[in-house]
Design an enzyme around this catalytic site. Structure first.
Site, short mmCIF file in Angstrom:
data_model
loop_
_atom_site.label_atom_id
_atom_site.label_comp_id
_atom_site.label_asym_id
_atom_site.label_seq_id
_atom_site.Cartn_x
_atom_site.Cartn_y
_atom_site.Cartn_z
CG LEU A 125 -56.70 15.71 32.71
CD1 LEU A 125 -57.52 15.45 33.97
CD2 LEU A 125 -55.40 14.88 32.77
CD GLU A 127 -60.96 22.48 32.82
OE1 GLU A 127 -60.84 23.65 33.27
OE2 GLU A 127 -61.69 21.63 33.33
N GLY A 131 -53.16 22.25 31.69
CA GLY A 131 -52.61 21.16 30.88
C GLY A 131 -51.77 20.29 31.78
CB SER A 132 -48.20 20.52 32.83
OG SER A 132 -47.72 20.56 31.51
NE ARG A 243 -48.18 10.30 31.26
CZ ARG A 243 -48.12 10.88 32.45
NH1 ARG A 243 -47.57 10.24 33.47
NH2 ARG A 243 -48.60 12.07 32.63
N GLY A 342 -31.95 13.86 2.21
CA GLY A 342 -31.53 15.14 1.65
C GLY A 342 -32.73 16.00 1.31
CD GLU A 366 -52.09 9.37 26.37
OE1 GLU A 366 -51.69 8.61 27.25
OE2 GLU A 366 -52.81 9.03 25.42
C1 LIG Z 1 -52.91 17.17 19.27
C2 LIG Z 1 -53.20 17.15 20.75
C3 LIG Z 1 -54.02 16.15 21.26
C4 LIG Z 1 -54.33 16.13 22.64
N1 LIG Z 1 -55.21 15.18 23.12
C5 LIG Z 1 -55.65 15.28 24.41
C6 LIG Z 1 -56.71 14.45 24.89
O1 LIG Z 1 -57.23 13.58 24.19
N2 LIG Z 1 -57.14 14.63 26.16
C7 LIG Z 1 -56.61 15.57 26.99
O2 LIG Z 1 -57.07 15.69 28.14
N3 LIG Z 1 -55.60 16.37 26.57
C8 LIG Z 1 -55.11 16.26 25.31
N4 LIG Z 1 -54.11 17.09 24.85
C9 LIG Z 1 -53.52 18.05 25.77
C10 LIG Z 1 -52.08 17.73 26.12
O3 LIG Z 1 -52.01 16.60 26.96
C11 LIG Z 1 -51.49 19.00 26.76
O4 LIG Z 1 -51.36 19.96 25.73
C12 LIG Z 1 -50.16 18.73 27.43
O5 LIG Z 1 -50.33 17.92 28.56
C13 LIG Z 1 -49.44 20.03 27.86
O6 LIG Z 1 -50.30 20.93 28.47
P1 LIG Z 1 -50.31 22.46 27.96
O7 LIG Z 1 -50.50 22.42 26.48
O8 LIG Z 1 -51.31 23.21 28.76
O9 LIG Z 1 -48.86 22.99 28.26
P2 LIG Z 1 -48.35 23.65 29.64
O10 LIG Z 1 -48.75 22.81 30.78
O11 LIG Z 1 -48.75 25.07 29.62
O12 LIG Z 1 -46.79 23.54 29.43
C14 LIG Z 1 -46.05 24.45 28.61
C15 LIG Z 1 -44.57 24.07 28.68
O13 LIG Z 1 -44.09 24.15 30.03
C16 LIG Z 1 -43.58 22.91 30.45
N5 LIG Z 1 -43.92 22.70 31.85
C17 LIG Z 1 -45.13 22.87 32.45
N6 LIG Z 1 -45.07 22.60 33.76
C18 LIG Z 1 -43.79 22.22 34.01
C19 LIG Z 1 -43.09 21.81 35.17
N7 LIG Z 1 -43.71 21.67 36.34
N8 LIG Z 1 -41.77 21.52 35.05
C20 LIG Z 1 -41.15 21.61 33.87
N9 LIG Z 1 -41.76 21.98 32.72
C21 LIG Z 1 -43.06 22.28 32.80
C22 LIG Z 1 -44.25 21.87 29.56
O14 LIG Z 1 -43.47 20.69 29.47
C23 LIG Z 1 -44.33 22.62 28.23
O15 LIG Z 1 -43.07 22.55 27.58
C24 LIG Z 1 -53.76 17.10 23.49
C25 LIG Z 1 -52.91 18.09 22.96
C26 LIG Z 1 -52.66 18.13 21.62
C27 LIG Z 1 -51.78 19.24 21.08
#
Ligand SMILES: Cc1cc2nc3c(=O)[nH]c(=O)nc-3n(C[C@H](O)[C@H](O)[C@H](O)COP(=O)(O)OP(=O)(O)OC[C@H]3O[C@@H](n4cnc5c(N)ncnc54)[C@H](O)[C@@H]3O)c2cc1C
Length: 393
Positions: A125, A127, A131-132, A243, A342, A366
């Protein structure tokens, strides 16, 4: 008495998983972390003992166990090795799209090979710019006769390079937000599919996390899941059920750290007595155990609701709460476990150092725990509890 809604048969399966975890996986956990190599021997162990089958119905070659049993399996494995627990959690994550939205033909084509573990699955999912905010995705899928052509790329995909099938989300209507997203099954040998960089990372080091690319990647139109435009709804239905698997991983890590800290606190002596008998340390142990047990109650309730067929708002809320609470507990409890040990807690020779690093990702993937809080609050704000306040001045 700990929460344990399992049947006798399920308890037997849990004993098998516990024995495998203790005897075969625990001795490998340090090496898996240090070597940062995908543990194919663990996959083989799961295949031999039918652990993948737990997640699939008998008609598709599984052993027909429940969601609750899947959570228990992930928890037990994660007590000793979070990378190994994640192999089961991601097999479920990558299969759920086919289970929930696949046609009979798609289920027959893919599920038996996933149930045996011959094939591993992934869920794609995320890119670089989404992410979020999944509606911001840029990957496109364009219909071309009996095929779709996918173009774009995904980032941070668990099982990148080791999975045989990827459930991929792409825009069939780039001008529409959530409504323009569709879901596809992409086989790893599809023309135009490739795997990019595998990321070095803080924890769950044996799991691969990487980029995947689609360059005019041609798929049979039969690989579309549901209808065009169903993708976002499918992605969310998947996450409602996957989840809790990350919650189970977090809980397993937390319980493993608690158990280790407890044994350490019985044998390490300072000022003439075991550290577990110093009140401040014993209070930490009590809090760690209490948090794990509370997390387990919420997680197992969520598993039971999934097995009873819960859908919609009720499931969305409890699944987000279970993921949120179990994984926050994972971070708190592993940090405390390092403290109980410790200086030794900070040293790689002791497993709590690894557990604390592994715990962190459970609060991020997730859906970050900020996003889980948004989901829970959004569902709460829709509820009408005014009747509870009747008569309150
Ligand atoms: C080891 C690993 C494995 C993964 N595996 C998968 C996988 O198998 N498939 C897949 O599709 N993805 C995968 N991911 C992606 C993962 O789900 C995303 O990294 C995650 O959802 C967050 O997206 P982002 O990194 O773009 O952070 P961002 O969306 O850029 O968020 C950055 C920060 O802002 C906060 N934030 C963003 N929007 C809001 C909002 N509206 N309100 C409050 N806070 C907000 C977030 O909580 C975070 O603290 C993986 C990531 C990692 C690191």
């Amino acid at each position: 008495m700990p929460v344990d809604p399992l049947t006798d048969e399920q308890r037997e399966i849990r004993e098998l998983v516990r024995a495998l975890a203790r005897e075969r996986i625990a001795p490998r956990a340090h090496e898996i972390d240090k070597g940062a190599e995908f543990p194919w021997d663990v996959v083989e162990l799961f295949r031999e003992n039918d652990l993948f089958g737990i997640m699939y119905d008998e008609e598709y070659g599984g052993v027909g166990q429940s969601s609750l049993m899947t959570l228990v399996t992930i928890e037990e494995l994660s007590k000793v090795c979070a990378t190994s627990g994640l192999i089961i959690a991601v097999q479920e994550l990558g299969s759920l799209g086919i289970k929930l939205a696949g046609t009979e033909a798609q289920k027959e084509r893919f599920l038996p090979r996933l149930a045996s573990g011959d094939w591993l699955a992934a869920y794609a999912l995320t890119e670089p710019g989404s992410g979020s905010d999944s509606a911001a995705m840029r990957t496109t899928a364009t219909r071309d006769g009996d095929s779709y052509l996918l173009n774009g790329g995904k980032r941070f995909i668990t099982n990148a390079g080791v999975a045989h099938v990827y459930v991929v989300f792409a825009k069939t209507d780039p001008d529409d937000g959530h409504g323009g997203i569709s879901a596809f099954v992409v086989e790893a040998d599809a023309p135009g599919f490739s795997v990019g960089r595998i990321e070095p990372k803080m924890g769950i080091k044996g799991s691969t996390t990487g980029e995947v690319f689609f360059d005019d990647c041609r798929l049979p139109a039969d690989n579309l899941l549901g209808d065009e435009g169903d993708g976002f709804r499918i992605a969310m239905r998947i996450l409602d059920r996957s989840r809790p698997g990350i919650g189970a991983q977090g809980l397993g890590i937390a319980q493993g750290a608690t158990d280790y800290a407890l044994e350490y606190a019985k044998s390490r002596e300072t000022m003439g007595k075991p550290i577990g008998q110093h009140q401040i340390v014993s209070a930490m142990l009590a809090d760690m155990e209490t948090k794990c047990e509370a997390a387990r109650g919420l997680l197992y309730k969520c598993g039971q609701l999934i097995d009873e067929g819960a859908e919609g708002a009720e499931l969305t809320k409890i699944s987000a709460m279970a993921k949120l609470y179990c994984t926050d507990v994972a971070m708190e409890v592993t940090t405390d476990a390092v403290q109980v040990l410790g200086g030794y807690g900070y040293i790689q020779e002791y497993p709590v150092e690894r557990m604390m690093r592994d715990a962190k990702i459970t609060q991020i993937y997730e859906g970050t725990n900020q996003i889980q809080r948004l989901v829970v609050a959004r569902e709460m704000l829709k509820e009408n509890r005014a009747f509870l306040l009747a008569g309150v001045a």
